[in-house]
Design a protein around this motif. Structure first.
Motif, PDB file in Angstrom:
ATOM      1  N   SER A  23       0.765  -1.273   0.142  1.00 57.76           N
ATOM      2  CA  SER A  23      -0.092   0.028   0.022  1.00 57.76           C
ATOM      3  C   SER A  23       0.820   1.162   0.213  1.00 57.76           C
ATOM      4  CB  SER A  23      -0.925   0.015   1.276  1.00 57.76           C
ATOM      5  OG  SER A  23      -0.131  -0.029   2.287  1.00 57.76           O
ATOM      6  N   GLU A  24       0.277   2.514  -0.176  1.00 60.12           N
ATOM      7  CA  GLU A  24       1.060   3.479  -0.336  1.00 60.12           C
ATOM      8  C   GLU A  24       2.048   3.567  -1.286  1.00 60.12           C
ATOM      9  OE1 GLU A  24      -0.198   6.504   1.310  1.00 60.12           O
ATOM     10  OE2 GLU A  24      -1.745   5.013   1.936  1.00 60.12           O
ATOM     11  N   ARG A  25       1.662   3.054  -2.353  1.00 58.83           N
ATOM     12  CA  ARG A  25       2.807   2.748  -3.579  1.00 58.83           C
ATOM     13  C   ARG A  25       3.280   4.160  -4.114  1.00 58.83           C
ATOM     14  NH1 ARG A  25       1.822  -1.937  -6.582  1.00 58.83           N
ATOM     15  NH2 ARG A  25       0.430  -3.439  -5.492  1.00 58.83           N
ATOM     16  N   HIS A  26       2.576   5.281  -3.604  1.00 62.12           N
ATOM     17  CA  HIS A  26       3.059   6.644  -4.244  1.00 62.12           C
ATOM     18  C   HIS A  26       3.499   7.600  -3.194  1.00 62.12           C
ATOM     19  CE1 HIS A  26       2.095   5.629  -8.298  1.00 62.12           C
ATOM     20  NE2 HIS A  26       0.875   5.043  -8.071  1.00 62.12           N
ATOM     21  N   GLY A  27       3.576   6.980  -1.938  1.00 60.77           N
ATOM     22  CA  GLY A  27       4.368   7.657  -0.746  1.00 60.77           C
ATOM     23  C   GLY A  27       5.230   6.923  -0.185  1.00 60.77           C
ATOM     24  N   ASP A  28       5.245   6.677   1.179  1.00 57.24           N
ATOM     25  CA  ASP A  28       5.868   5.837   1.760  1.00 57.24           C
ATOM     26  C   ASP A  28       5.386   4.228   1.831  1.00 57.24           C
ATOM     27  OD1 ASP A  28       7.782   7.881   2.600  1.00 57.24           O
ATOM     28  OD2 ASP A  28       6.635   8.246   4.284  1.00 57.24           O
ATOM     29  N   ALA A  29       5.797   3.520   0.951  1.00 58.20           N
ATOM     30  CA  ALA A  29       5.164   2.250   0.484  1.00 58.20           C
ATOM     31  C   ALA A  29       5.253   1.436   1.730  1.00 58.20           C
ATOM     32  CB  ALA A  29       5.948   1.427  -0.633  1.00 58.20           C
ATOM     33  N   VAL A  30       4.213   0.575   2.037  1.00 55.92           N
ATOM     34  CA  VAL A  30       4.152  -0.408   3.009  1.00 55.92           C
ATOM     35  C   VAL A  30       4.009  -1.658   2.447  1.00 55.92           C
ATOM     36  CG1 VAL A  30       2.789  -1.186   5.082  1.00 55.92           C
ATOM     37  CG2 VAL A  30       2.848   1.396   4.537  1.00 55.92           C
ATOM     38  N   GLU A  31       5.046  -2.548   2.585  1.00 55.51           N
ATOM     39  CA  GLU A  31       4.975  -4.226   2.479  1.00 55.51           C
ATOM     40  C   GLU A  31       4.211  -4.847   3.356  1.00 55.51           C
ATOM     41  OE1 GLU A  31       4.524  -6.923   0.597  1.00 55.51           O
ATOM     42  OE2 GLU A  31       6.141  -5.864  -0.657  1.00 55.51           O
ATOM     43  N   ARG A  32       3.492  -5.391   3.300  1.00 57.30           N
ATOM     44  CA  ARG A  32       2.481  -6.218   4.182  1.00 57.30           C
ATOM     45  C   ARG A  32       2.700  -7.627   4.205  1.00 57.30           C
ATOM     46  NH1 ARG A  32      -0.854  -2.367   6.497  1.00 57.30           N
ATOM     47  NH2 ARG A  32      -1.110  -0.733   5.054  1.00 57.30           N
ATOM     48  N   ILE A  33       3.371  -8.024   3.141  1.00 57.07           N
ATOM     49  CA  ILE A  33       3.888  -9.444   3.100  1.00 57.07           C
ATOM     50  C   ILE A  33       5.358  -9.473   2.706  1.00 57.07           C
ATOM     51  CG2 ILE A  33       1.665 -10.727   2.466  1.00 57.07           C
ATOM     52  CD1 ILE A  33       2.751 -10.617  -0.585  1.00 57.07           C
ATOM     53  N   PRO A  34       6.218  -8.968   3.913  1.00 59.10           N
ATOM     54  CA  PRO A  34       7.617  -9.010   3.660  1.00 59.10           C
ATOM     55  C   PRO A  34       8.608 -10.147   3.658  1.00 59.10           C
ATOM     56  CG  PRO A  34       6.919  -8.198   5.688  1.00 59.10           C
ATOM     57  CD  PRO A  34       5.800  -8.458   5.030  1.00 59.10           C
ATOM     58  N   THR A  35       7.670 -11.293   4.326  1.00 57.97           N
ATOM     59  CA  THR A  35       8.410 -12.462   4.287  1.00 57.97           C
ATOM     60  C   THR A  35       7.608 -13.691   3.830  1.00 57.97           C
ATOM     61  OG1 THR A  35       7.311 -13.097   6.481  1.00 57.97           O
ATOM     62  CG2 THR A  35       9.384 -11.674   6.472  1.00 57.97           C
ATOM     63  N   PRO A  36       8.235 -15.009   3.566  1.00 57.71           N
ATOM     64  CA  PRO A  36       7.233 -15.907   3.084  1.00 57.71           C
ATOM     65  C   PRO A  36       6.173 -16.242   4.032  1.00 57.71           C
ATOM     66  CG  PRO A  36       9.554 -16.409   2.603  1.00 57.71           C
ATOM     67  CD  PRO A  36       9.517 -15.149   3.348  1.00 57.71           C
ATOM     68  N   GLN A  37       6.196 -16.274   5.339  1.00 59.50           N
ATOM     69  CA  GLN A  37       5.561 -16.565   6.595  1.00 59.50           C
ATOM     70  C   GLN A  37       4.366 -15.688   6.537  1.00 59.50           C
ATOM     71  OE1 GLN A  37       5.066 -19.529   8.357  1.00 59.50           O
ATOM     72  NE2 GLN A  37       3.036 -18.429   8.918  1.00 59.50           N
ATOM     73  N   ARG A  38       4.583 -14.413   6.102  1.00 59.24           N
ATOM     74  CA  ARG A  38       3.623 -13.371   5.930  1.00 59.24           C
ATOM     75  C   ARG A  38       2.662 -13.700   4.793  1.00 59.24           C
ATOM     76  NH1 ARG A  38       1.026 -10.664   9.817  1.00 59.24           N
ATOM     77  NH2 ARG A  38       0.770  -8.699   8.500  1.00 59.24           N
ATOM     78  N   LEU A  39       3.107 -14.325   3.661  1.00 62.47           N
ATOM     79  CA  LEU A  39       2.227 -14.694   2.673  1.00 62.47           C
ATOM     80  C   LEU A  39       1.054 -15.737   3.046  1.00 62.47           C
ATOM     81  CD1 LEU A  39       1.256 -14.354  -0.195  1.00 62.47           C
ATOM     82  CD2 LEU A  39       3.233 -15.940  -1.043  1.00 62.47           C
ATOM     83  N   VAL A  40       2.029 -16.895   3.758  1.00 66.27           N
ATOM     84  CA  VAL A  40       1.218 -17.707   4.365  1.00 66.27           C
ATOM     85  C   VAL A  40       0.089 -17.394   5.256  1.00 66.27           C
ATOM     86  CG1 VAL A  40       1.417 -20.004   5.874  1.00 66.27           C
ATOM     87  CG2 VAL A  40       3.286 -19.447   4.216  1.00 66.27           C
ATOM     88  N   ASP A  41       0.420 -16.398   6.022  1.00 63.96           N
ATOM     89  CA  ASP A  41      -0.689 -15.963   7.041  1.00 63.96           C
ATOM     90  C   ASP A  41      -1.604 -15.156   6.055  1.00 63.96           C
ATOM     91  OD1 ASP A  41       1.094 -16.807   9.184  1.00 63.96           O
ATOM     92  OD2 ASP A  41       1.650 -14.666   9.389  1.00 63.96           O
ATOM     93  N   TRP A  42      -1.448 -14.377   4.954  1.00 63.73           N
ATOM     94  CA  TRP A  42      -2.165 -13.724   4.349  1.00 63.73           C
ATOM     95  C   TRP A  42      -3.158 -14.816   3.472  1.00 63.73           C
ATOM     96  CZ3 TRP A  42      -4.037 -13.191  -0.508  1.00 63.73           C
ATOM     97  CH2 TRP A  42      -5.028 -12.104  -0.810  1.00 63.73           C
ATOM     98  N   LEU A  43      -2.541 -15.730   2.986  1.00 65.15           N
ATOM     99  CA  LEU A  43      -3.475 -16.643   2.137  1.00 65.15           C
ATOM    100  C   LEU A  43      -4.433 -17.439   3.251  1.00 65.15           C
ATOM    101  CD1 LEU A  43      -0.626 -18.162   0.040  1.00 65.15           C
ATOM    102  CD2 LEU A  43      -2.630 -16.798  -0.857  1.00 65.15           C
ATOM    103  N   ALA A  44      -4.093 -17.792   4.388  1.00 60.65           N
ATOM    104  CA  ALA A  44      -5.062 -18.376   5.253  1.00 60.65           C
ATOM    105  C   ALA A  44      -6.012 -17.573   5.595  1.00 60.65           C
ATOM    106  CB  ALA A  44      -4.035 -18.801   6.718  1.00 60.65           C
TER     107      ALA A  44
END
Length: 186
Positions: A23-44
């Motif tokens: 998010s905030e791609r045109h400001g201070d971008a915020v990566e909400r899936i910075p690690t493989p485990q966070r992708l696992v969490d998001w998918l769940a």
């Protein structure tokens, strides 16, 4: 939020919620899936549970996310879809092996071919993006009015005039800014 990581911005549309993991791609971008485990969490959270994710699978997910964002943005602006983005979306859709199943409660769930196949989950996300971008669902692609966000979102409001990807974040921030500007002008 776990261990100092940013909360997920959850929405009702899978594909555009996935693009919201940056998010905030045109400001201070915020990566909400910075690690493989966070992708696992998001998918769940979205009913696409996988056992694990490798760094290479996380990169495939990010490539899909950016491709969906590019294609959805082009569609919202009624511009030609970027060929490279379309190719990535199609490739992920074809490579996934997931099946829609009906629950006893009458809801659709996804059954992945294997609990460890991130590629299957990405296939479901890609298929969702295809249905939205192709105009098969009732709604309209739009871009967030926040100048620091500009995220593509799927507007299913009755009037199709929603301005922000998320009222609780971008919308609230813009309303606060207008309020403070009015207060300062007095």
């Amino acid at each position: 939020m776990s261990a100092g990581l940013p909360d997920f911005r959850l929405g009702s549309v899978l594909a555009t919620s996935f693009t919201g993991t940056l998010s905030e791609r045109h400001g201070d971008a915020v990566e909400r899936i910075p690690t493989p485990q966070r992708l696992v969490d998001w998918l769940a959270v979205y009913g696409l549970a996988v056992d694990s994710c490798t760094p290479a699978q996380l990169e495939l997910a990010r490539e899909l996310r950016e491709s969906i964002h590019a294609a959805a943005t082009a569609a919202a602006l009624q511009e030609a879809l970027p060929g490279s983005a379309v190719q990535v979306i199609n490739d992920r859709s074809v490579q996934g092996r997931a099946a829609a199943v009906l629950t006893p409660e009458g809801e659709r769930r996804w059954r992945l071919s294997s609990a460890s196949r991130v590629e299957d989950a990405l296939g479901v996300i890609a298929a969702d993006a295809i249905s939205i971008i192709a105009g098969e669902r009732d709604g309209k692609l739009a871009l967030c009015a926040s100048p620091t966000c500009l995220a593509a979102f799927f507007d299913t409001s009755q009037s199709r005039t929603r301005k922000w990807c998320d009222m609780n974040t971008c919308g609230n921030r813009q309303k606060k800014a207008r309020f403070h500007a009015r207060q300062a002008a007095r």
